[in-house]
Design a protein around this motif. Structure first.
Motif, short mmCIF file in Angstrom:
data_model
loop_
_atom_site.label_atom_id
_atom_site.label_comp_id
_atom_site.label_asym_id
_atom_site.label_seq_id
_atom_site.Cartn_x
_atom_site.Cartn_y
_atom_site.Cartn_z
N PRO A 41 78.61 6.22 18.25
CA PRO A 41 77.76 6.26 17.05
C PRO A 41 76.73 7.38 17.16
N MET A 42 76.53 8.08 16.07
CA MET A 42 75.62 9.22 16.11
C MET A 42 74.18 8.81 16.39
N ALA A 43 73.79 7.63 15.97
CA ALA A 43 72.43 7.16 16.26
C ALA A 43 72.24 7.00 17.77
N GLY A 55 64.22 17.75 22.43
CA GLY A 55 63.48 17.60 21.19
C GLY A 55 64.30 18.05 19.99
N SER A 56 63.73 17.83 18.80
CA SER A 56 64.35 18.27 17.54
C SER A 56 65.81 17.83 17.44
N VAL A 57 66.08 16.60 17.85
CA VAL A 57 67.46 16.11 17.92
C VAL A 57 67.96 15.71 16.53
N ARG A 58 69.11 16.26 16.17
CA ARG A 58 69.79 15.89 14.93
C ARG A 58 71.29 15.89 15.16
N THR A 59 72.01 15.15 14.34
CA THR A 59 73.47 15.16 14.41
C THR A 59 74.03 15.59 13.07
N TYR A 60 75.30 16.01 13.10
CA TYR A 60 75.96 16.47 11.88
C TYR A 60 77.34 15.83 11.81
N HIS A 89 76.51 5.39 29.63
CA HIS A 89 76.14 4.53 28.50
C HIS A 89 77.34 3.85 27.85
N PHE A 90 78.43 4.62 27.66
CA PHE A 90 79.57 4.09 26.91
C PHE A 90 80.73 3.64 27.80
N GLY A 91 80.76 4.11 29.04
CA GLY A 91 81.82 3.70 29.95
C GLY A 91 83.08 4.54 29.89
N PHE A 92 83.04 5.67 29.21
CA PHE A 92 84.19 6.58 29.19
C PHE A 92 83.68 8.02 29.17
N ARG A 93 84.56 8.92 29.64
CA ARG A 93 84.17 10.32 29.72
C ARG A 93 84.46 11.03 28.41
#
Length: 202
Positions: A41-43, A55-60, A89-93
Motif C-alpha cells: 500500500p502506498m500509505a 522528507g517531502s515524501v509522496r507517491t504516484y 516490514h512486508f516479509g518479501f523482497r
C-alpha cells in the motif's frame, strides 16, 4: 584594551546560513501490486520512507513510484536501505531503484523518440540497476518487430510501441530473463516518467 573599535551587537551581525544539501530522489519499485502479489500500500510505503528519515515524501499511482528528499549522495545505498525496510516490514523482497530527479530529467531530455508527438502509452522507459552492454540485445532482430523499436540510453531502454506495451511482441522479447541476467529492470510509461520529473522539481 580599547582600540577604538566598537563591538558589533549580536543581533546586527551577518547571520549564518545553513546550506540545504538535500537531493530529491525517485524510488522505483519493481513488480508490486500486480495480480494480487507483493501488495505494498502506498500509505505504508510513504510511512516507511518517512521512518527512514527522508522528507517531502509522496507517491504516484499504485505501481511503486515515490519521491523523497535526502541528504545522502548515494542512490544505490538508499535503494538497498529501502529494500531492507520493505522486506522487514512486508516479509518479501522488492527490487528498488533510486534515481535523482536530475537523472530522470536527463532521461527525458535524451529521449530518441518524438515524445511530445506520442501518447504516453506508446513510449516506455525501462530502468536498469546498472549499465548494460548493447551486445546484450544484439541477438534481437529489430526489423522483425517494426514499427516497434527501442534505443538504449544511460541505464535506461526507451521502447516505442505504437499499439501499447501490452500488445508489443518486442516488449515481450526484451523482457526475457536471459537478456536481463545480472540486472534488475523496471518499466514505466512516459506519463509516469514525466510526472516523476515534475514531482522531484528537476
Amino acid at each position: 584594551m580599547n582600540d577604538g573599535s566598537r563591538a558589533i551587537p549580536h543581533e546586527a551581525r551577518e547571520p549564518s546560513y545553513r546550506v540545504d544539501m538535500t537531493t530529491m530522489y525517485a524510488a522505483l519499485l519493481r513488480g508490486i501490486n500486480v495480480g494480487g502479489s507483493k501488495k505494498v500500500p502506498m500509505a505504508e510505503l510513504r510511512a516507511l520512507l518517512t521512518e527512514l528519515g527522508h522528507g517531502s515524501v509522496r507517491t504516484y499511482l499504485n505501481s511503486g513510484n515515490a519521491v523523497f528528499s535526502s541528504d545522502s549522495a548515494d542512490p544505490d545505498a538508499l535503494a538497498a536501505e529501502l529494500e531492507q525496510a520493505i522486506e522487514k516490514h512486508f516479509g518479501f523482497r522488492v527490487a528498488c531503484m533510486v534515481r535523482t530527479g536530475a537523472y530522470l530529467k536527463a532521461v527525458v531530455d535524451a529521449c530518441p523518440f518524438p515524445a511530445d508527438e506520442l501518447e504516453g502509452k506508446q513510449l516506455h522507459a525501462t530502468f536498469f540497476s546498472a549499465p548494460v552492454d548493447p551486445e546484450r540485445f544484439a541477438g534481437i532482430d529489430t526489423k522483425a518487430f517494426l514499427p516497434d523499436t527501442f534505443r538504449l540510453g544511460d541505464r535506461v531502454l526507451y521502447l516505442y510501441a505504437p499499439d501499447g506495451i501490452g500488445r508489443s511482441k518486442l516488449a515481450e522479447a526484451l523482457a526475457k530473463p536471459a537478456l536481463l541476467k545480472g540486472v534488475e529492470a523496471t518499466a514505466r510509461n512516459w506519463n509516469t516518467v514525466k510526472a516523476l520529473v515534475e514531482m522531484t522539481g528537476a
